[in-house]
Design an enzyme around this catalytic site. Structure first.
Site, mmCIF file in Angstrom:
data_model
loop_
_atom_site.group_PDB
_atom_site.id
_atom_site.type_symbol
_atom_site.label_atom_id
_atom_site.label_comp_id
_atom_site.label_asym_id
_atom_site.label_seq_id
_atom_site.Cartn_x
_atom_site.Cartn_y
_atom_site.Cartn_z
ATOM 1 N N LYS A 214 0.841 -1.204 0.000
ATOM 2 C CA LYS A 214 0.000 0.000 0.000
ATOM 3 C C LYS A 214 0.867 1.241 0.000
ATOM 4 O O LYS A 214 0.703 2.147 -0.777
ATOM 5 C CB LYS A 214 -0.898 0.004 1.249
ATOM 6 C CG LYS A 214 -2.285 -0.532 1.043
ATOM 7 C CD LYS A 214 -3.206 -0.026 2.127
ATOM 8 C CE LYS A 214 -3.508 1.468 1.910
ATOM 9 N NZ LYS A 214 -4.308 2.053 2.970
ATOM 10 N N ARG A 277 -5.313 -5.056 5.835
ATOM 11 C CA ARG A 277 -5.899 -6.319 6.298
ATOM 12 C C ARG A 277 -7.304 -6.546 5.754
ATOM 13 O O ARG A 277 -7.942 -7.539 6.063
ATOM 14 C CB ARG A 277 -5.882 -6.372 7.815
ATOM 15 C CG ARG A 277 -6.464 -5.167 8.501
ATOM 16 C CD ARG A 277 -6.111 -5.152 9.972
ATOM 17 N NE ARG A 277 -6.608 -3.958 10.654
ATOM 18 C CZ ARG A 277 -5.944 -2.801 10.716
ATOM 19 N NH1 ARG A 277 -4.733 -2.716 10.159
ATOM 20 N NH2 ARG A 277 -6.450 -1.752 11.329
ATOM 21 N N HIS A 393 -3.032 -32.620 20.297
ATOM 22 C CA HIS A 393 -1.828 -33.298 20.823
ATOM 23 C C HIS A 393 -0.756 -32.278 21.207
ATOM 24 O O HIS A 393 0.392 -32.646 21.408
ATOM 25 C CB HIS A 393 -1.287 -34.273 19.766
ATOM 26 C CG HIS A 393 -2.278 -35.301 19.363
ATOM 27 N ND1 HIS A 393 -2.421 -36.524 19.986
ATOM 28 C CD2 HIS A 393 -3.240 -35.250 18.411
ATOM 29 C CE1 HIS A 393 -3.412 -37.197 19.425
ATOM 30 N NE2 HIS A 393 -3.928 -36.448 18.460
ATOM 31 N N LYS A 512 8.913 0.176 13.234
ATOM 32 C CA LYS A 512 9.380 0.269 11.840
ATOM 33 C C LYS A 512 10.480 1.324 11.743
ATOM 34 O O LYS A 512 11.564 1.083 11.209
ATOM 35 C CB LYS A 512 8.223 0.679 10.918
ATOM 36 C CG LYS A 512 7.229 -0.399 10.604
ATOM 37 C CD LYS A 512 6.202 0.133 9.602
ATOM 38 C CE LYS A 512 5.177 -0.915 9.236
ATOM 39 N NZ LYS A 512 4.157 -0.397 8.300
HETATM 40 O O1 F6P Z 1 1.836 -4.084 9.982
HETATM 41 C C1 F6P Z 1 1.722 -2.798 9.574
HETATM 42 C C2 F6P Z 1 1.284 -2.729 8.136
HETATM 43 O O2 F6P Z 1 1.150 -1.388 7.782
HETATM 44 C C3 F6P Z 1 -0.019 -3.497 7.875
HETATM 45 O O3 F6P Z 1 -1.162 -2.786 8.277
HETATM 46 C C4 F6P Z 1 0.078 -3.682 6.397
HETATM 47 O O4 F6P Z 1 -0.822 -4.678 5.916
HETATM 48 C C5 F6P Z 1 1.554 -4.114 6.264
HETATM 49 O O5 F6P Z 1 2.244 -3.337 7.265
HETATM 50 C C6 F6P Z 1 2.151 -3.894 4.907
HETATM 51 O O6 F6P Z 1 2.040 -2.530 4.568
HETATM 52 P P1 F6P Z 1 2.182 -2.134 3.010
HETATM 53 O O7 F6P Z 1 1.034 -2.783 2.284
HETATM 54 O O8 F6P Z 1 2.117 -0.639 2.997
HETATM 55 O O9 F6P Z 1 3.509 -2.663 2.523
#
Ligand code: F6P
Length: 551
Positions: A214, A277, A393, A512
């Site tokens: 994204k 997500r 198990h 991050k």
């Molecule tokens: O874990 C944080 C996050 O921003 C998630 O919400 C997202 O799915 C993932 O990292 C990957 O982000 P991107 O699609 O921007 O690479």
């Protein structure tokens, strides 16, 4: 009233009184009280998915009081907010109208639900769906060939989190629908062994990479993209034009994605309000379409779409996601059972709990409410999952005799007639699920008139551990889309009840940013101002030892 602290509402306190009255009742009691307990506490959705919520510590009054609570917090406002494209993702100032992604028949346009703002959003969604269809058709029919005119049959999805977990889980769950001549791979880890283990299996000239991000800033995805890019360029003697036959980028950030010499036509731009997500229904699901075919991808969307309508238009006491969320809130916030288990009994669905972890805990793992106040009640439970009967198990001992009560959702496919085998393994699998559900609910009492006196305490199975069962007639694109959407709207409903924003994830940003800082400071020896950073001697010592190990 909107955006209110749930515990301060009148109906929450009525629920609390109700809880104090029935909390000592056990599941046995509820079944003995109502001979039609199963009939009254199960829903058979389109005769395809049976949701059995009878083995719970609830009665009709519990549901009724929860519905009063939903009315007091004006829950309907939020459902309408989705349909009207209200800014319900308040901290990122975005809409959360994911239903647009799966409205493949334009039901909501034909029935005049969409305002101009959503009509514009839908235009880009439809354009992207056409792009997915075109790319899928061209690759699967060997129209899109490699840079040296070879067939492409290896699909590698590079992404992480929502840009990986949904597509990966769906492709694995629907392995029976995979196109015969296609190999699907998923790469997400920063550990180079992840991508190397895939590259060692495939040939550059038969491979296309779907790079999903994204933000197009995620370090794992960008590193794997660079490794894949170098791998392709090496094969084609650094001919930069080769990239356009071997890479498709899916993103919401055009500027960042344009920096990599991939032509604009190979970049699919997803509406920026689509959360990671929740993105498998968007162009981030391209690798799903390439694996199972576009028609099956659309069937997933239809499953989601029909569940959208179920959620929007079904009364609360017959609404599966709403009931599932109320039951979960009942345990999490009244019984203080703050773990949840999702048990899948079909090998192909083994990634489903793993996928749900991001959907549930990245959405509702929050401690500040919509009024910017620190929350004084439990929000998301800790969700984990397992594969039955394997987990029987490993950790089922704790479920039966541990001090933590962990409510469980069981999920199993029921229609094996075309897969039956002389070993009756599916009947045995199902018998295990039933047995575990009964043991959890009723314990030793399941075997009537057993002499208790020969029971040593350490052998005693108390039972009274609540569990839901999803009996899926057949795991297929439509029912899988339905099941995913049930959990999406469970998360939505709980987020509204907990008065939190379920669509952001500010909590992951510090880690991050810090990892980049640590890397530059300690491994690239950048002269970053050290006084801006707490140099704890644990981390410093670890870095020093790590460096020594790697001298
Ligand atoms: O874990 C944080 C996050 O921003 C998630 O919400 C997202 O799915 C993932 O990292 C990957 O982000 P991107 O699609 O921007 O690479």
């Amino acid at each position: 009233m909107l955006n209110i602290n749930p515990v301060y509402t009148k109906s929450w306190n009525i629920l609390l009184n109700h809880f104090n009255k029935i909390k000592k009742k056990d599941i046995f009691y509820f079944f003995n009280k109502d001979k039609n307990r199963f009939k009254n506490f199960s829903i058979f959705y389109k005769k395809l998915i049976l949701f059995d919520f009878s083995k719970n510590l609830i009665n009709n009054k519990t549901i009724k009081l929860f519905i009063n609570f939903l009315n007091e917090i004006n829950f309907k406002y939020y459902i309408n907010g989705i349909l009207k494209g209200k800014i319900l993702n308040i901290t990122e100032k975005k809409i959360i109208s994911n239903f647009l992604l799966r409205d493949v028949d334009n039901y909501f346009i034909k029935n005049n639900y969409l305002n101009n703002k959503l009509l514009i959003e839908k235009k880009n969604i439809d354009k992207n769906l056409c792009k997915i269809k075109k790319i899928t058709y061209e690759i699967l029919n060997n129209i899109w060939l490699s840079f040296n005119n070879k067939k492409i049959f290896n699909i590698v999805n590079i992404g992480i989190g929502g840009s990986d977990l949904g597509p990966r889980m769906i492709v694995k769950s629907l392995y029976l629908y995979k196109k015969k001549n296609i190999n699907s791979f998923f790469v997400s880890n920063l550990d180079i062994n992840d991508i190397n283990s895939v590259l060692n299996l495939i040939s550059p000239e038969n491979t296309i990479f779907i790079v999903c991000s994204k933000s197009f800033t995620t370090q794992e995805t960008l590193l794997n993209f660079k490794i894949a890019r170098d791998w392709i360029l090496k094969f084609y003697n650094n001919n930069i034009l080769s990239l356009n036959k071997h890479f498709i980028l899916v993103t919401s950030n055009l500027n960042n994605s344009l920096k990599y010499n991939i032509i604009r036509n190979n970049i699919i731009l997803v509406n920026d309000w689509v959360g990671g997500r929740y993105s498998f229904c968007s162009a981030f699901g391209l690798s799903i379409s390439l694996s199972i075919g576009f028609k099956n991808f659309v069937k997933i969307l239809k499953g989601c779409h029909d569940l959208d309508k179920h959620f929007f238009f079904t009364k609360y006491n017959k609404n599966i996601p709403i009931l599932l969320s109320l039951i979960s809130i009942w345990y999490n916030n009244f019984f203080c059972y703050t773990n949840e288990l999702v048990m899948v009994y079909n090998e192909s669905m083994f990634l489903f709990p793993y996928y749900l972890q991001q959907l549930v805990m990245e959405s509702n793992g929050k401690c500040i409410d919509k009024n910017n106040d620190l929350i004084n009640y439990n929000t998301s439970p800790i969700l984990f999952g397992g594969l039955g009967t394997i987990s029987q198990h490993s950790f089922f001992q704790l479920l039966h005799q541990g001090t933590n009560v962990i409510p469980c959702d069981f999920i199993i496919e029921s229609n094996f007639k075309n897969n039956n085998n002389k070993y009756n393994s599916y009947y045995k699998l199902f018998s295990n699920l039933i047995a575990q559900s009964q043991c959890l609910a009723f314990g030793d009492n399941i075997f009537l008139n057993i002499k208790k006196n020969n029971f040593s305490k350490f052998k005693n199975i108390k039972g009274n551990k609540p569990n839901n069962i999803f009996l899926i007639k057949k795991i297929n694109p439509y029912t899988l889309g339905t099941l995913i959407s049930i959990y999406e709207y469970k998360v939505f409903t709980q987020g509204i009840i907990w008065n939190i924003c379920s669509y952001d994830q500010w909590g992951v940003n510090l880690g991050k940013n810090l990892s980049n800082f640590v890397y530059k400071l300690y491994f690239k020896n950048k002269n970053i101002k050290k006084n801006r950073y707490f140099l704890d001697n644990s981390s410093l010592s670890l870095i020093k030892i790590f460096k020594n190990f790697n001298k």
